[in-house]
Enzyme design. Structure first.
Site, PDB file in Angstrom:
ATOM      1  N   GLY A   5       0.831  -1.193   0.000  1.00  0.00           N
ATOM      2  CA  GLY A   5       0.000   0.000   0.000  1.00  0.00           C
ATOM      3  C   GLY A   5       0.867   1.245   0.000  1.00  0.00           C
ATOM      4  O   GLY A   5       2.085   1.184   0.195  1.00  0.00           O
TER       5      GLY A   5
ATOM      6  N   GLU B 152       5.667  -5.889   7.285  1.00  0.00           N
ATOM      7  CA  GLU B 152       5.236  -4.711   8.038  1.00  0.00           C
ATOM      8  C   GLU B 152       6.086  -4.411   9.263  1.00  0.00           C
ATOM      9  O   GLU B 152       6.264  -3.237   9.638  1.00  0.00           O
ATOM     10  CB  GLU B 152       3.765  -4.873   8.451  1.00  0.00           C
ATOM     11  CG  GLU B 152       2.779  -4.740   7.307  1.00  0.00           C
ATOM     12  CD  GLU B 152       2.665  -6.005   6.463  1.00  0.00           C
ATOM     13  OE1 GLU B 152       1.983  -5.958   5.436  1.00  0.00           O
ATOM     14  OE2 GLU B 152       3.259  -7.042   6.843  1.00  0.00           O
TER      15      GLU B 152
ATOM     16  N   ASP C  41      -1.332  -6.502   8.458  1.00  0.00           N
ATOM     17  CA  ASP C  41      -2.744  -6.129   8.373  1.00  0.00           C
ATOM     18  C   ASP C  41      -3.364  -6.704   7.091  1.00  0.00           C
ATOM     19  O   ASP C  41      -2.954  -7.759   6.636  1.00  0.00           O
ATOM     20  CB  ASP C  41      -2.897  -4.608   8.465  1.00  0.00           C
ATOM     21  CG  ASP C  41      -2.330  -3.860   7.273  1.00  0.00           C
ATOM     22  OD1 ASP C  41      -1.345  -4.337   6.673  1.00  0.00           O
ATOM     23  OD2 ASP C  41      -2.866  -2.790   6.926  1.00  0.00           O
TER      24      ASP C  41
ATOM     25  N   GLY D 273      -0.271  -4.954   1.033  1.00  0.00           N
ATOM     26  CA  GLY D 273      -1.565  -4.738   0.390  1.00  0.00           C
ATOM     27  C   GLY D 273      -1.844  -5.701  -0.738  1.00  0.00           C
ATOM     28  O   GLY D 273      -3.010  -6.004  -1.030  1.00  0.00           O
TER      29      GLY D 273
END
Length: 357
Positions: A73, A144, A152, A121
């Site tokens: 992302g 991450e 996430d 993402g």
């Protein structure tokens, strides 16, 4: 509609193609909204029977197009928002997670082609698909903890359901898997050589109702998966539920592999690692993916405003000095009280909700 997402119908197949090659097709909020708009439009009508999710091919042989499916992302923009009021960061996460959930719960079959880099993402949009195709170019990771975030986009759901302690290992170390690895542990449903993909897609367009059979016929036996040779060590060394105990197990092990893993783990955000371990424990007990995304949204709202995420993005993506100054700098410094604050629920009016079709 943004030109960074190509959404069109071919026969009775909805095509979603990521088209942001300079960023390895990393997602921003307009891209997420464009995909959701297309999926909503195709959801109830008879015109679309199958959805194919991939990245656009190069129009002129540009190698940037083939580097990856989706590298993650747009965390630089999220971190900039986190330095201020966090409104834009929360808007991005809310939209991205709605897309993740929409794909997970979608009534029509989705096929994702995990060809090239699949990180962050990219995992969030690739893994909800019923059929997930890996290739010899697949590079899968949840990195991450390297930038002070946490796994996430549904990472808590997927990683907590992997065999043994593979999920904890991947969440803490940001280890990279190849396509054979992804297939061996169930992240991918099929393994198909990259040079066969366009022919497979053409067959899917011609006969969308037989997607499973077409993918089965095109699949080949993957090479030996390196991750399988490490399973026993991973399960043993990452068996504990606390970061301190995992560090202790790695420090006590005389093997070269354990030393390398420990060296890499020492570069990660201790806060992120502890958040990841607690997330996976809680995610394993969650009954629905919607509950998972709601919990992860609360975490994202908190973590995106904290020092480690802003510092990790600075060090790895902005200044690129690769020397983040984590605070706290050690696992012992990340207290249960800190974790309780990060995991505290949002007010009801700020809580995440799935897209209602």
């Amino acid at each position: 509609m943004t030109d960074e997402i190509l959404a069109f119908v071919e026969g009775k197949v909805g095509r979603l193609r990521l088209n942001r090659p300079k960023a390895i097709h990393a997602l921003n909020e307009p891209m997420c909204r464009a995909m959701m708009d297309a999926l909503v439009h195709w959801h109830s009508g008879p015109d679309v029977e199958l959805v194919l999710l991939d990245h656009a091919p190069s129009p002129d042989g540009d190698p940037k197009y083939s580097r990856g499916f989706c590298a993650g992302g747009d965390v630089r923009a999220v971190a900039e928002s986190g330095k201020k009021d966090g409104v834009a960061a929360r808007s991005f996460f809310r939209t991205e997670y709605q897309l993740n959930h929409l794909l997970f719960a979608y009534a029509k079959t989705v096929v994702s082609f995990l060809d090239g880099i699949v990180m962050g993402g990219g995992v969030g949009i690739g893994l909800p698909a019923k059929y997930r195709v890996a290739t010899e170019r697949t590079i899968f990771a949840m990195p991450e903890a390297t930038i002070g975030l946490f796994p996430d986009v549904g990472g808590g759901w997927y990683l907590s359901r992997l065999p043994g302690r593979l999920g904890q290992y991947l969440a803490l170390t940001a280890a990279r898997l190849n396509g054979a690895d992804a297939h061996a542990i169930g992240l991918a449903t099929h393994y198909i050589p990259s040079d066969a993909l366009e022919d497979v897609k053409a067959k899917l367009v011609a006969d969308p109702r037989n997607a499973g059979a077409i993918l089965d016929a095109a699949s080949v036996v993957p090479p030996e998966a390196p991750i399988l040779a490490q399973r026993a060590e991973i399960d043993r060394l990452f068996a504990a539920d606390t970061l301190e105990e995992i560090f202790g197990a790695l420090e006590a092990d005389p093997g070269e592999w354990a030393k390398q893993v420990l060296a890499g783990l020492r570069t990660k955000s201790p806060q992120s690692c502890k958040v990841a371990l607690r997330l996976l424990r809680e995610s394993a007990r969650r009954a629905s993916f919607a509950d998972e995304m709601g919990a992860e949204y609360g975490l994202a709202a908190h973590v995106s405003m904290r020092h480690d995420f802003i510092e990790g993005v600075r060090a790895l993506l902005v200044d690129k000095d690769n020397a983040p100054r984590w605070d706290p700098a050690t696992p012992e410094g990340v207290t249960e009280a800190t974790l309780d604050t990060i995991f505290s629920p949002l007010p009801a009016e700020e809580a995440w909700q799935p897209l209602r079709l």
